[in-house]
Design an enzyme around this catalytic site. Structure first.
Site, PDB file in Angstrom:
ATOM      1  N   ASP A   1       0.819  -1.218   0.000  1.00 53.39           N
ATOM      2  CA  ASP A   1       0.000   0.000   0.000  1.00 53.39           C
ATOM      3  C   ASP A   1       0.854   1.270   0.000  1.00 53.39           C
ATOM      4  O   ASP A   1       1.946   1.289   0.569  1.00 53.39           O
ATOM      5  CB  ASP A   1      -0.888  -0.026   1.250  1.00 53.39           C
ATOM      6  CG  ASP A   1      -2.011   0.993   1.175  1.00 53.39           C
ATOM      7  OD1 ASP A   1      -2.296   1.491   0.072  1.00 53.39           O
ATOM      8  OD2 ASP A   1      -2.587   1.289   2.229  1.00 53.39           O
TER       9      ASP A   1
ATOM     10  N   ASN B   1       1.333   3.361  -2.934  1.00 48.66           N
ATOM     11  CA  ASN B   1       1.893   3.769  -4.237  1.00 48.66           C
ATOM     12  C   ASN B   1       1.350   5.124  -4.687  1.00 48.66           C
ATOM     13  O   ASN B   1       2.102   5.966  -5.192  1.00 48.66           O
ATOM     14  CB  ASN B   1       1.530   2.739  -5.322  1.00 48.66           C
ATOM     15  CG  ASN B   1       2.128   1.385  -5.044  1.00 48.66           C
ATOM     16  OD1 ASN B   1       3.031   1.249  -4.238  1.00 48.66           O
ATOM     17  ND2 ASN B   1       1.614   0.370  -5.727  1.00 48.66           N
TER      18      ASN B   1
ATOM     19  N   ASN C   1     -10.514  -2.952  -6.395  1.00 48.39           N
ATOM     20  CA  ASN C   1      -9.667  -2.022  -7.156  1.00 48.39           C
ATOM     21  C   ASN C   1     -10.222  -1.679  -8.546  1.00 48.39           C
ATOM     22  O   ASN C   1      -9.778  -0.721  -9.176  1.00 48.39           O
ATOM     23  CB  ASN C   1      -8.233  -2.556  -7.298  1.00 48.39           C
ATOM     24  CG  ASN C   1      -7.437  -2.468  -6.017  1.00 48.39           C
ATOM     25  OD1 ASN C   1      -6.514  -3.240  -5.787  1.00 48.39           O
ATOM     26  ND2 ASN C   1      -7.764  -1.508  -5.150  1.00 48.39           N
TER      27      ASN C   1
END
Ligand code: FPP
Length: 248
Positions: free
Chosen positions: A28, A30, A76
């Site tokens: 996590d 980015n 996502n």
């Protein structure tokens, strides 16, 4: 004998500790990494993919048996199309590279999640990578793609219900082990340690069933900045925890 329990030694170096068998990582941060630099989110994923390569290699070298990375969740898909396309391109690049360049590698690649939604070329690369690597004897690298812990349980429940309906299984035979055997991680040990960089305190639907007794280490570093030293730090924190599995 003393009536007091001997205090566990405080570990400071990974050479002293018993390593976890299975590590999970929620990669996590980015997007925030890219934002801080005024770059598009996709640049954060590109940097994150480099970190992934480095950390997977490191875990394999130090003798971790199973590494599971959360690469793309069932949630996502809600992201903008250009970000999704950039991620799919990164997965494709990595899978092409692993077929082309990692021929003598010991890592066994597996994909966990519902792969039916991926493009034909990506699907082909996934199958090819699994086939090519299945007889190797090194670390198992599970890449969670279109993975969600709840969706995994729904798939398992459907499988179990179908087998009960078809007379292959009796309802009484359903126990915790049997449920584990219907999950993507069948035959693998549960994660001992789950690392979440970027400072968020959430499980985000990652390995819900398997993480019942996992130790979580939350780290204040964004995934693209994550280095081998951060992994060592998490391993030492894990080794200094007192795992009781519900006992005393
Ligand atoms: C979460 O950070 C990260 C992702 C949804 C993608 C993870 C993918 C990679 C690291 C790419 C490479 C993977 C492979 C297997 C080649 P975020 O975008 O939610 O970050 P934010 O919370 O800061 O916005």
């Amino acid at each position: 004998m003393s009536i007091f329990k001997r205090k566990k030694p405080e570990y400071t170096d990974i050479s002293q500790i018993q390593l976890p068998e299975h590590i999970g990582i929620i990669m996590d941060g980015n997007g925030r990494w890219a934002k801080k630099r005024g770059l598009p989110r996709s640049a954060g994923h590109t940097a994150g993919a480099q970190t992934f390569r480095k950390i997977a290699r490191y875990c394999s070298n130090i003798g971790i048996k199973v590494l599971t990375v959360y690469a793309f969740s069932t949630e996502n898909w809600r992201r903008p199309e250009d970000e999704i396309n950039a991620l799919m391109k990164l997965f494709k690049d990595y899978l092409e590279e692993s077929i082309r360049d990692f021929k003598d590698d010991s890592i066994v690649l597996k994909f966990i999640g519902d792969r039916s939604v991926f493009s034909d070329d990506l699907l082909e690369l996934m199958t090819e990578n699994e086939e090519e690597s299945k007889n190797r004897d090194g670390m198992v690298l599970n890449i969670a793609m279109n993975y969600g812990g709840r969706a995994e349980l729904v798939t398992a429940m459907r499988g179990i219900a179908g087998d009960v309906r078809d007379g292959k299984l009796s309802a009484e035979a359903i126990d915790e082990q049997l449920i584990s055997d219907y999950l993507y991680t069948k035959g693998q040990p549960d994660p001992d340690l789950i690392i979440r960089p970027s400072g968020e305190y959430r499980t985000s639907n990652f390995l819900l069933w398997q993480s019942a007794y996992s130790e979580y280490v939350i780290m204040d570093v964004l995934w693209p900045d994550f280095k081998e030293e951060h992994l060592n730090k998490a391993l030492i924190e894990y080794a200094n925890r007192n795992r009781r599995f519900g006992g005393v």
